[in-house]
Design an enzyme around this catalytic site. Structure first.
Site, short mmCIF file in Angstrom:
data_model
loop_
_atom_site.label_atom_id
_atom_site.label_comp_id
_atom_site.label_asym_id
_atom_site.label_seq_id
_atom_site.Cartn_x
_atom_site.Cartn_y
_atom_site.Cartn_z
N GLY A 144 0.86 -1.18 0.00
CA GLY A 144 0.00 0.00 0.00
C GLY A 144 0.89 1.23 0.00
N ASP A 197 -1.61 4.68 -6.21
CA ASP A 197 -0.18 4.54 -5.91
C ASP A 197 0.62 5.73 -6.42
OD1 ASP A 197 -1.27 1.67 -5.85
OD2 ASP A 197 0.67 1.63 -4.81
O1 MRU Z 1 0.57 -4.04 -4.54
P1 MRU Z 1 -0.05 -3.28 -3.39
O2 MRU Z 1 -0.90 -4.13 -2.51
O3 MRU Z 1 0.99 -2.48 -2.64
O4 MRU Z 1 -1.00 -2.24 -4.09
C1 MRU Z 1 -1.71 -1.34 -3.29
C2 MRU Z 1 -2.69 -0.54 -4.05
O5 MRU Z 1 -2.75 -0.57 -5.26
C3 MRU Z 1 -3.56 0.40 -3.25
O6 MRU Z 1 -4.82 0.52 -3.84
C4 MRU Z 1 -2.88 1.77 -3.25
O7 MRU Z 1 -1.57 1.67 -2.77
C5 MRU Z 1 -3.62 2.74 -2.46
S1 MRU Z 1 -3.37 2.40 -0.75
C6 MRU Z 1 -3.95 3.60 0.21
#
Ligand code: MRU
Length: 353
Positions: A53, A240
């Protein structure tokens, strides 16, 4: 300081100068914390998705930089800065798409540069704790602002996990959902399972259940059909990285939800703090998209589900063009139909970052 996040779910714990991370690979079956004692251990945990995240990996890197400073000063005395810089580079490169990681490292580097050896550890610690606390405060603010945009929704759909687990606490998209649910604006929360890593099934559903918010899990491939049946009025997701023109990179599958939402007249909301907006990334085409191992696709919970000769392609983020975003919620304000000028104004207007 022990606990910045008052939610039941805490991904990152910083207590008396020690860092531990809730190992999200084992949720929902095991709640296990991993002690992190170096930048190397933090970078490995970020790569392996012990913590994930965008905001959460930025906060983790900030605390890891405190650990790195402490260790390098002890090892090298006044010649500590070269090894420390290598630690910063390692953390920065741990995952490529979420800009919060580079943002947090840059902010910590600036503090290190501005301090003498005698004051640097206290300054780094205070900054890491501020990054964490600011993130939680931003999430609460975005929760209020985002919830106010939702009229009376029958249902909302979220994707991936943009909750407490993905942030310092409370969450971005899940912060809005928490707040809107508490205000009685939402009847049903749907979560897409988010193949292949299953953040929706394993993390979002778990987190909502912990908070006592009823959740209905759907296969990702059911979203268009359910939109056609008018089960959701809003899709609410995190990001992200938001580019300068408003294009938003988020978990793979977000783009198809946005296309489907526009087709079916469902509103699409992106919730992201300004630490996720990268004015140096001109548009979505410039966002580096992480590709992870094909084994995440060919296996499920450790079991092979495809013939071993099958190849797999595993891009883990995609980009939603700004024109498909109805509302971008940040802690500095809400932008309807985001575009370059309105995003720049967040940084230059009154109260801008
Ligand atoms: O691969 P991840 O689990 O790190 O991806 C996370 C996401 O895509 C979330 O939707 C994004 O980071 C927003 S978190 C507040």
């Amino acid at each position: 300081m022990t606990t910045i996040n008052e939610n039941k779910v805490q991904a990152i714990i910083w207590t008396r100068g020690e860092l531990s991370l809730l190992d999200q690979r084992h949720l929902p079956s095991r709640t296990e914390y991993l002690a992190i004692d170096s930048a190397q251990a933090a970078a490995a945990a970020i790569r392996a998705m012990v913590v994930r995240g965008a905001p959460a990996i930025g906060i983790t890197a900030a605390y890891a930089i405190v650990l790195a400073g402490r260790r390098r000063l002890a090892e090298h005395g006044s010649a500590w800065r070269e090894a420390f810089e290598q630690d910063l580079e390692l953390l920065s490169a741990a995952r490529p798409t979420a800009v919060n990681l580079r943002w947090a490292v840059a902010r910590m580097r600036q503090v290190a540069d501005q301090n003498e050896d005698g004051t640097v550890l206290a300054a780094l610690t205070a900054t890491a704790e501020s990054i964490h606390a600011e993130d939680v405060a931003s999430n609460h603010r975005m929760g209020e602002l985002g919830a106010a945009c939702i009229g009376a929704a029958n249902g909302v759909l979220t994707h991936c996990n943009a909750g407490s687990l993905a942030t310092g606490g409370y969450g971005t998209a899940l912060g809005v959902i928490r707040r809107a649910y508490a205000d009685g604006r939402i009847r049903e929360v749907y979560a897409g399972e988010t193949r292949p890593w299953l953040q929706g099934a394993r993390l979002t559903a778990w987190e909502l259940v912990q908070e006592g918010i009823p959740v209905t899990l759907i296969p990702d491939s059911a979203a268009a059909h359910l939109m056609r049946e008018r089960r959701f009025d809003w899709v609410i997701v995190g990001a992200d990285r938001v580019a300068a023109n408003g294009d938003a990179a988020n978990k793979i599958g977000t783009y198809s939800l946005a296309v489907n939402a526009r087709h079916h007249g469902v509103k699409f909301m992106v919730v992201a703090p300004t630490s996720t907006i990268d004015l140096e990334t001109a548009c979505g085409n410039d966002v580096p998209i992480e590709e992870r191992g094909g084994d995440e696709v060919t296996t499920c919970a450790g079991t092979q589900i495809a013939p071993s000769a099958a190849r797999a392609c595993n891009p883990v983020f995609d980009v939603t063009p700004a024109e498909l975003i109805d509302v971008l919620v940040t802690e500095q304000g809400v932008i309807r139909r985001p575009r370059r000028e309105s995003i720049e104004a967040l940084f230059t207007g009154p109260g801008g970052r």
